[in-house]
Design an enzyme around this catalytic site. Structure first.
Site, PDB file in Angstrom:
ATOM      1  CE  LYS A  65      -4.321  -2.096   1.958  1.00 22.81           C
ATOM      2  NZ  LYS A  65      -5.402  -1.935   3.086  1.00 22.81           N
ATOM      3  CG  ASP A 110      -8.112   0.248   3.013  1.00 23.50           C
ATOM      4  OD1 ASP A 110      -9.135  -0.575   2.573  1.00 23.50           O
ATOM      5  OD2 ASP A 110      -6.901   0.115   3.125  1.00 23.50           O
TER       6      ASP A 110
END
Length: 500
Positions: free
Chosen positions: A292, A329
């Site tokens: 990420k 997220d």
């Protein structure tokens, strides 16, 4: 000329023909032909090889694969050739003969009995150079189908496969990347122009590394509906086999009737994957651990929130060809809390976040946006400190002192590390902590659904939130980025997201 349809071939690896037929019957509705791997058969079964094509009721590829080629045959080469020749009276549709098997009489016998030769080369150690050239030169006779099965050991090996597909577009071929790195070549075989894709029944021994079950190919990856125009999205990570994202996105494609496929990619080199993604024309891809942060350096455009979060979980290809990054997220994390525990959506909430990686960054940012300053605990204390200082939070280690401080930040406890995720499903990030029963406990791990951490919390009387809730909620936001469409509501609220 290449045939229009890419077939699904079930490799049969039982020790008896009866068991092979049983496996075939259990998957008949999902396959077009079968490969009889006679090198797996007991010696007593070999005399019955001529009978198998008629018994199967489908076109059959006969293969007696040698050990150096990834098979089991370690007997005399002369005997192997004799068995192949005797079996041809059964009228096999195809016979797999290796590149170095110089036997013109055997090749002609295959043709006389109405079959075709698949001329193969298997590299079980790596990816040789000039794949397209190797495929062009494999066939010994006109009408043979060239097959090259290679073993990529890294993401860096994959562009060579895609380049070979490009060079041989429209040509009849079988080019397979074995193992988990090469999985995309099996799932996307129709789009890539392969003659067929091989698979194995889940309950049988895999004929080669990376085989999927044909049910999975058809039902999860919608193999029958793929063609050269199918758009591709995916998810990258390491590991990646546990990911439930393909299930979510492919089901949404099916529900909405979209000509797309969502593919998992095992990635050990992020720059190499961006190159691969351009070659494959990916529309976008999801990013999971541990990439990420690494993807940030490869984005031409990015959402403003990424500067604070420091992690990207969604990459979208712009019409210009550049890559845009964002992070879903945050909304994925908050949506289950907003729906099921609205009292926690307050700046008065006392929270603890376990972890300091990309997932934890998103969680801390989400809580920060509500005015909540969580306690951040991490095994590597320096990482906890750096994250905490970015959001004016308290921090500590996963030691006795850090764990003792949780009681003052225990309205919500979020587990944002990989602890408890398969294959380390027995791991617990806080084995010393004793739940009081008043906490809401949220674990970002979703495979398994009930981690050891969540199980302990539930047994103590806590309300728990599964990582599947976050996965599907953030996946709905990703789907919108990839398709400009909303996910059908029934796909966003899976059973057992939250267990009271």
């Amino acid at each position: 000329m290449m045939k229009e349809k890419c077939s699904i071939c079930l490799s049969l690896t039982a020790s008896t023909l009866e068991e092979d037929l049983r496996l075939l019957e259990s998957r008949r509705g999902f396959v077009d032909l079968v490969e009889l791997r006679a090198d797996f058969l007991e010696d007593a079964e070999l005399a019955r090889l001529p009978s198998f094509p008629k018994l199967s009721g489908l076109p059959v590829i006969l293969a007696i694969r040698r050990k150096p080629d990834g098979g089991r045959w370690d007997g005399a080469e002369g005997k192997r050739r004799e068995m192949l020749a005797r079996a041809l009276s059964g009228r096999y549709a195809y016979v797999d003969l290796e590149e170095d098997l110089e036997d013109p009489a055997l090749s002609k016998a295959v043709e006389r009995n109405g079959g075709r030769v698949i001329r193969s080369f298997h590299d079980v150690c790596g990816v040789p150079k000039d794949l397209a050239g190797r495929l062009r030169s494999l066939a010994h006779r006109t009408g043979e189908i060239p097959k090259l099965a290679v073993t990529p050991g890294s993401t860096k090996d994959l562009p060579a496969l895609v380049e070979a597909y490009r060079q041989l577009e429209g040509k009849e071929k079988i080019l397979i990347g074995m193992g988990e790195f090469g999985l995309f070549s099996r799932i996307m075989a129709a789009k890539l122009g392969n003659f067929l894709t091989y698979c194995s029944a889940a309950e049988s021994e895999q004929a080669a590394p990376g085989h999927l079950d044909p049910r999975e190919l058809v039902q999860l990856y919608r193999f029958r509906k793929q063609n050269r125009e199918t758009f591709v999205c995916g998810v990258i990570g390491n590991p990646i086999a546990h990911s439930r994202s393909p299930e979510f996105h492919n089901r949404a494609y099916e529900t909405l009737g979209l000509n797309g496929v969502y593919v998992p990619f095992l990635v050990d080199d992020v720059p190499a994957f961006f190159h691969l993604a351009r070659m494959l024309g990916l529309r976008g891809f999801s990013v999971t651990m541990p990439h990420k942060r690494a993807v940030l350096a490869h984005l031409e455009e990015r959402d403003e929130s990424l500067a604070r979060i420091g992690a990207c979980n969604t990459v979208v290809r712009r019409p210009s060809g550049g890559w845009y990054g964002t992070n879903t997220d945050v909304q994925g994390f908050l949506a289950p809390l907003r729906a099921r525990a609205p009292r926690l959506m307050s700046r008065e909430t006392r929270a603890t976040v376990i972890g300091a990686g990309g997932g934890a960054c998103s969680v801390v940012y989400a809580l920060y946006s509500l005015g909540i300053r969580p306690l951040i605990l991490n095994r590597t204390v320096e990482k906890a400190r750096l994250l905490a200082e970015a959001f004016q939070c308290e921090w500590g280690g996963l030691d006795r002192d850090g764990i003792a401080r949780i009681q003052d930040h225990a309205d919500l406890i979020v587990q944002a590390t990989g602890a408890g995720m398969k294959p380390n499903a027995g791991a617990d990030p806080l084995p010393e902590y004793r739940f009081s029963g008043s906490e809401v406990v949220y674990d970002l791990v979703y495979e398994p659904l009930m981690t050891v951490f969540l199980k302990r919390a539930r047994e103590a009387g806590c309300r728990i939130v599964s990582g599947l809730a976050m996965l599907f909620s953030q996946g709905a936001a990703q789907f919108k980025h990839y398709t400009d469409l909303e996910v059908p509501p029934e796909l966003v609220d899976p059973n057992n997201q939250i267990v009271k």
